[in-house]
Motif scaffolding. Structure first.
Motif, short mmCIF file in Angstrom:
data_model
loop_
_atom_site.label_atom_id
_atom_site.label_comp_id
_atom_site.label_asym_id
_atom_site.label_seq_id
_atom_site.Cartn_x
_atom_site.Cartn_y
_atom_site.Cartn_z
N LEU A 49 -25.85 -30.00 37.41
CA LEU A 49 -25.12 -30.90 36.52
C LEU A 49 -26.10 -31.76 35.72
CD1 LEU A 49 -21.97 -32.38 38.26
CD2 LEU A 49 -22.20 -30.34 36.86
N ALA A 50 -25.84 -31.94 34.44
CA ALA A 50 -26.68 -32.82 33.61
C ALA A 50 -26.59 -34.26 34.15
CB ALA A 50 -26.24 -32.75 32.16
N LYS A 51 -25.37 -34.71 34.37
CA LYS A 51 -25.20 -36.06 34.91
C LYS A 51 -25.19 -36.00 36.44
CE LYS A 51 -22.98 -37.93 30.79
NZ LYS A 51 -21.78 -38.44 30.15
N GLY A 52 -26.34 -35.71 36.99
CA GLY A 52 -26.46 -35.64 38.45
C GLY A 52 -26.04 -36.94 39.10
N ARG A 53 -26.11 -38.04 38.35
CA ARG A 53 -25.69 -39.36 38.83
C ARG A 53 -24.28 -39.34 39.39
NH1 ARG A 53 -25.78 -42.65 33.63
NH2 ARG A 53 -24.66 -44.33 34.72
N LEU A 54 -23.43 -38.48 38.77
CA LEU A 54 -22.03 -38.41 39.22
C LEU A 54 -21.97 -38.18 40.72
CD1 LEU A 54 -18.96 -38.05 38.94
CD2 LEU A 54 -19.37 -35.75 38.05
N ASP B 252 -28.02 -37.59 25.21
CA ASP B 252 -26.63 -38.04 25.07
C ASP B 252 -25.90 -37.96 26.40
OD1 ASP B 252 -26.94 -35.29 24.83
OD2 ASP B 252 -26.29 -35.24 22.74
N TYR B 253 -26.66 -37.88 27.47
CA TYR B 253 -26.01 -37.89 28.79
C TYR B 253 -26.68 -38.92 29.71
CZ TYR B 253 -29.63 -34.24 29.18
OH TYR B 253 -30.79 -33.52 29.10
N ILE B 254 -27.16 -40.01 29.11
CA ILE B 254 -27.82 -41.04 29.92
C ILE B 254 -26.83 -41.98 30.60
CG2 ILE B 254 -30.00 -41.09 28.66
CD1 ILE B 254 -28.84 -43.48 27.07
N ALA B 255 -25.65 -42.15 30.01
CA ALA B 255 -24.67 -43.07 30.59
C ALA B 255 -23.58 -42.30 31.32
CB ALA B 255 -24.07 -43.94 29.51
N CYS C 194 -20.57 -35.51 25.42
CA CYS C 194 -19.71 -36.17 24.43
C CYS C 194 -18.72 -37.11 25.10
CB CYS C 194 -18.98 -35.12 23.59
SG CYS C 194 -20.07 -33.96 22.74
N GLY C 195 -19.16 -37.82 26.14
CA GLY C 195 -18.31 -38.87 26.66
C GLY C 195 -17.69 -38.68 28.02
N ALA C 196 -17.82 -37.50 28.62
CA ALA C 196 -17.26 -37.29 29.95
C ALA C 196 -18.35 -37.38 31.02
CB ALA C 196 -16.58 -35.93 30.04
N ARG D 49 -8.67 -31.78 38.58
CA ARG D 49 -8.18 -32.98 37.91
C ARG D 49 -9.31 -33.80 37.30
NH1 ARG D 49 -5.79 -36.15 42.62
NH2 ARG D 49 -5.62 -37.97 41.22
N LEU D 50 -10.48 -33.76 37.95
CA LEU D 50 -11.62 -34.54 37.46
C LEU D 50 -11.89 -34.19 36.01
CD1 LEU D 50 -14.21 -36.25 37.65
CD2 LEU D 50 -15.30 -34.34 38.84
N MET D 51 -11.75 -32.93 35.66
CA MET D 51 -11.97 -32.54 34.27
C MET D 51 -10.70 -32.64 33.45
SD MET D 51 -14.79 -29.56 34.95
CE MET D 51 -13.69 -28.55 35.93
N GLY D 52 -9.57 -32.33 34.08
CA GLY D 52 -8.30 -32.41 33.36
C GLY D 52 -8.03 -33.82 32.84
N VAL D 53 -8.21 -34.78 33.70
CA VAL D 53 -7.95 -36.17 33.30
C VAL D 53 -8.90 -36.60 32.18
CG1 VAL D 53 -8.14 -38.57 34.08
CG2 VAL D 53 -6.96 -36.89 35.51
N GLN D 54 -10.16 -36.21 32.32
CA GLN D 54 -11.13 -36.63 31.30
C GLN D 54 -10.84 -35.99 29.94
OE1 GLN D 54 -15.37 -37.46 32.77
NE2 GLN D 54 -14.70 -35.79 34.11
N PHE D 55 -10.55 -34.72 29.93
CA PHE D 55 -10.25 -34.07 28.66
C PHE D 55 -8.92 -34.53 28.08
CE2 PHE D 55 -13.90 -31.38 29.32
CZ PHE D 55 -14.33 -31.17 28.01
N ASP D 56 -8.00 -34.85 28.98
CA ASP D 56 -6.73 -35.40 28.50
C ASP D 56 -7.00 -36.72 27.75
OD1 ASP D 56 -3.84 -35.01 28.43
OD2 ASP D 56 -3.79 -36.91 29.53
N ALA D 57 -7.88 -37.51 28.31
CA ALA D 57 -8.24 -38.77 27.64
C ALA D 57 -9.00 -38.51 26.34
CB ALA D 57 -9.07 -39.64 28.59
N LEU D 58 -9.93 -37.58 26.37
CA LEU D 58 -10.74 -37.30 25.17
C LEU D 58 -9.88 -36.81 24.01
CD1 LEU D 58 -13.86 -35.51 26.76
CD2 LEU D 58 -13.86 -37.73 25.58
#
Lengths: 342, 342, 342, 342
Positions: A238-243, B7-10, B208-210, B242-251
């Motif tokens: 995973l890129a965001k291994g922090r997760l 773009d994946y630092i946060a 891109c934000g997830a 759901r971890l991805m479903g919820v995030q993409f639903d928000a995006l």
């Protein structure tokens, strides 16, 4: 709907989620090189009683972890011994075979295999003149708890570990639900015991309070070279291994992992008692968070309208084995509601 | 430390994180069968202008998505054409080869390949009497934006799509950073265009934000049969889908995905101007969120003590190409601080 | 030394070798495109009663043939049902798993599996709510004769074929020793029957009179597209395809393949009688060219100084199962010599 | 038809065939354990000047040999550097990728790569901060002669070998046509030199006088553990290993391998002179048995009615590069006939 369908029906344990929220804006490096992954690894090694030659990595899911560990630790001529009902043999869509590895299933009992059976398999193998044309046993895979909720005693695990080393095999423990195995009232194993009695194991996050993530622990300087590259090559970095780092850091702070396991076991014991008191029979005696109950098909149809649970297998023409699982998210209200339906 | 390293630092965009928090206690089914995955898929299909024969799946990371899509869509005798600098060829540790697929790299220009070059490759291939002993070109892979931040125009994409179909190949777009490609001021492409001009693509979440997750879109009833099984077999099926479903639903609610792209592009334009105004040269003219600046090695050493950025490649004996990336988490203060150092 | 060690102890049947000598100086095209491969294919199709939609290819060995056929015919989500003792499951060093395919072993009886057991496996599979996470049964593999020398009756084969089609699976017959299966005095199957009652099979050359080579027969227009490419990709395409074409052309001229089978069966029947008359017991009743005899370990030690045979498995602490195989190269003198030792 | 189509148009060299005939009735053990394989291995080791720590194995074809050697010698995180025109990269249908290995092609010159180019590739690789996400260079593959008939000098080979060891890589030489490379009048290499200047190589049989078979030589105790098992797992273990043992034993008796190479080179030199004398141009200057001639398309059409040759590539709109190959089976009459057509 009230659900006992599995131990992954809810999101993350609130304390885990809270840490994700708190650390969300920090700028961190990618691919598991961040400070939370490092901190989580340190805490896990300490909790396991392991030293500097141990290594900890985080992988997002259980099937993937099995694939990565098994395919990187085995030699080219080796396969992996497991119970016929073991997750890698039965319910991973051929994932290890996709990575070129043959499963060598032994007939299990309530999901478990014994040191004696493993020894006999190996002796038969090496006693066979044709074994150079066969898949060498190179690893033993067990799940703890097993897919049937059963656990290994310290004696059983010690015996397995010894037989593995007798035949030059690694012992790999799939700990997808390890929290529940360790907190089972029937267990005489600690996390330190587990770490001492195998070559590699993983501490499950997904089914024990995290959104995702499993912590792979190589116990004795036996981590494959360039392991991060091997994880990447298998699509599992995973890129965001922090997760995962943040979550495991939370799980191994202030005894949260133990707390999650203990709570779910407590709920499972109460659920078990509810069924027993109402006269229901169990498919087997599970000491962990998965309980396998035999239901009349008519009762099953009635129940499934009100609560969620898992279908396991046909028991007879009129009865079915179903699974009720507890977790950190199971509530007293859930149990009371269930009781009211029985 | 102030960081433009990637773009994946946060963590996740606050609105995405908020939805994870809000839905955390809901009991949901596993493996992508939950209502958030379904809702996200619906919203994505709508945003893409796609109908009922399109399919959307969520996979946790980009390399894995490339592996899964490429290995399931290609026929046994086919490989995948890509730019030599394409992510699958250069920076995925041999992940597609691990799944048995040969990359067929073409020399790219600033990360891009052309319909003319693809056509010539295919004509040469089929003109070769020995081609039955070679790997058939079965797919064209492009990244949009590319690894160098460059993008394809609608004309270029249309030409590629046509040449793909002329030679019976699928066009697959790696949209790990698609949000930035679509919001680039130089882009004449919409999400609907992208969906209409390829066979399969993915909408990147991780960059891109997830927290994690990529949305694979099969645009035209061309999803491989039993695709969930194939994902599982490749180790890529998360239990808590759901971890991805919820995030993409928000995006894909209230234009968040566009907003994230637009904001990062705006920051990138300002960052670009800061460097240009100070007389710095660029390695190439990137219209997206990744900017490649040529730094004197002495300046580089000085800067890296104060801010994070990425090393790209040696430019000359005294100069290095470095990458500055923006994202939803880049702030005005970050830019001002950077400006003060130049 | 006089040898009953296997059916591949000698070179080629003299008539096969003669054809190799006669054609040695002819200039022929490579990779199976020569006229002898074409002629052999025609003769085989005719002998099988197959029409123009059948396809025949030559591959150098049995394990490789199994790998190629299984890995090209299965869909990505499928595995192959077989007997636990089946060659692909037990004695091919994990060759099909190396190509990504999971074996789905059923407990066999004397090497055989039944239509009933296959049907039950499939019904259980499709009845399982979790089957999307499991390996779909996509093919049934049987060996004819089996690894224990046993054969299937026409009725048994017909039932297997029907159950395969009921569950949308291909039936694949490993005919490494097919010549002996067809000529067994207990067999009611013809080559035409075999061809009619499966989707793909191979006619063994290596163990039935050739130096090397197996003829794969796709019976019904079901040959995978670009199959030559797929053979090449798997490393199995010989440059001098003529080596196999010439041999199979010879084997299918003037009934040589039948003759070879008949002769070896005749020798096996006589060998069987010799053992029986001397009071030896058989491990099972094999009607083909492999005979499994139970020997006292002392007798075994004495015999192995004078003749070669195969060790099969331990029978008891004092007895061992050994295999005596006959072939075209077994002579009357061999049998007499053996008799003199018993 | 008179044919220069390749060096595998005929059967076996008469002396090789004679040995197969002479040994046909001998009872031998299987899978390469027979005395002829042992004898051939001894003779090859001696001819190579190698000691007891060298190992020799026989595999039936070249693509398969490349697959087996490369996939067993590389570590999990490694790929193989080769010329872009190298057989493994261009004409093996993706065979090494099928076994999970990425080819790392360098732009070659007339089929060759240089130590300098290899060194630069490795230095760039290790200088890249992201190299842990890339495929490590673990082996250099060269063909000798190359696919364009060119050869390496002793100096060039020594340089390559040194650069390989500098970067901890194995050097693997594909000697499918080694007999011609060693006997080339431009070559300053002996078989002993080749064996001393690489880690593993194979001595081609199929294209140098055998019906099939390549002899893999591990030069220095570096044979992978349980290599026979690994060959079997890859489908490459012939039951009648004698087929290759006998042939290589013949090839390495009384200098036959050298004789075959020398004769073909002599024929190639004469063929070259015929074309040159008639004013034809060559695509490149090949010193071995493959000659690449530029033909007017009209001449090509005329010639192909009378003799066979290979099509190589388009040279211009009106001209084509074609290949004429010689071998032990090329006759004086063949050359005269060809001359009469030019």
């Amino acid at each position: 709907m009230v659900s006992f369908a599995s131990d992954y029906i809810a999101g993350a344990h609130p304390k885990v989620l809270q840490r994700l929220v708190e650390t969300n804006h920090e700028n961190l490096s990618g691919y598991g090189t961040d400070e939370y992954c490092a901190s989580a690894a340190r805490k896990i090694k300490k909790a396991c009683g392991l030293g500097d030659d141990a290594d900890v990595f985080f992988i997002s899911g259980g099937t993937q972890t099995n694939q990565v560990v098994i395919s990187t630790m085995l030699k080219d001529y080796e396969g992996v011994i497991c119970a016929d009902t073991g997750h890698i043999n039965a319910h991973e869509a051929g994932a290890i075979e996709y990575f070129g590895v043959k499963a060598l299933p032994l007939k299990g009992t309530a999901g478990k295999i014994t040191a004696v059976a493993v020894d006999e398999y190996c002796r038969t193998f090496y006693g066979d003149d044709n074994h150079e044309h066969m898949v060498f046993p190179g690893m033993v895979y067990i799940s703890l708890p097993t897919e049937y909720g059963t656990i290994y005693s310290k004696k059983e695990l010690t015996d397995l570990y010894e037989v593995c080393h007798k035949h030059d095999m690694a012992l790999f423990i799939d700990g997808a639900r390890l929290a529940y195995g360790l907190q089972s009232k029937s267990s005489d194993l600690t996390l330190k015991d587990v770490a001492a009695l195998c070559d590699v194991f993983y501490i499950g996050g997904t089914k024990c309070g995290a959104l995702c993530g499993e912590a792979v622990v190589f116990t004795k300087g036996n981590c494959p070279k360039h392991f991060v590259n091997l994880i990447k090559k298998r699509g599992a970095l995973l890129a965001k291994g922090r997760l995962m780092g943040v979550q495991f850091d939370a799980l191994f702070t202030d005894g949260l992992y133990e707390e999650i396991g203990r709570y779910a076991i407590d709920m499972a014991e109460r659920l078990k008692k509810i069924f027993a008191d109402k006269g229901y029979r169990f498919f087997l005696d599970s000491p962990t968070n998965q309980q396998f109950v035999i239901l009349d098909n008519s009762k099953l149809k009635e129940l499934e309208k009100k609560v969620s649970f898992g279908f396991w297998e046909k028991y007879s023409d009129t009865e079915t084995v179903v699974r009720f699982a507890t977790s950190w998210s199971t509530t007293e209200e859930d149990l009371k509601f269930l009781e009211s339906l029985l």
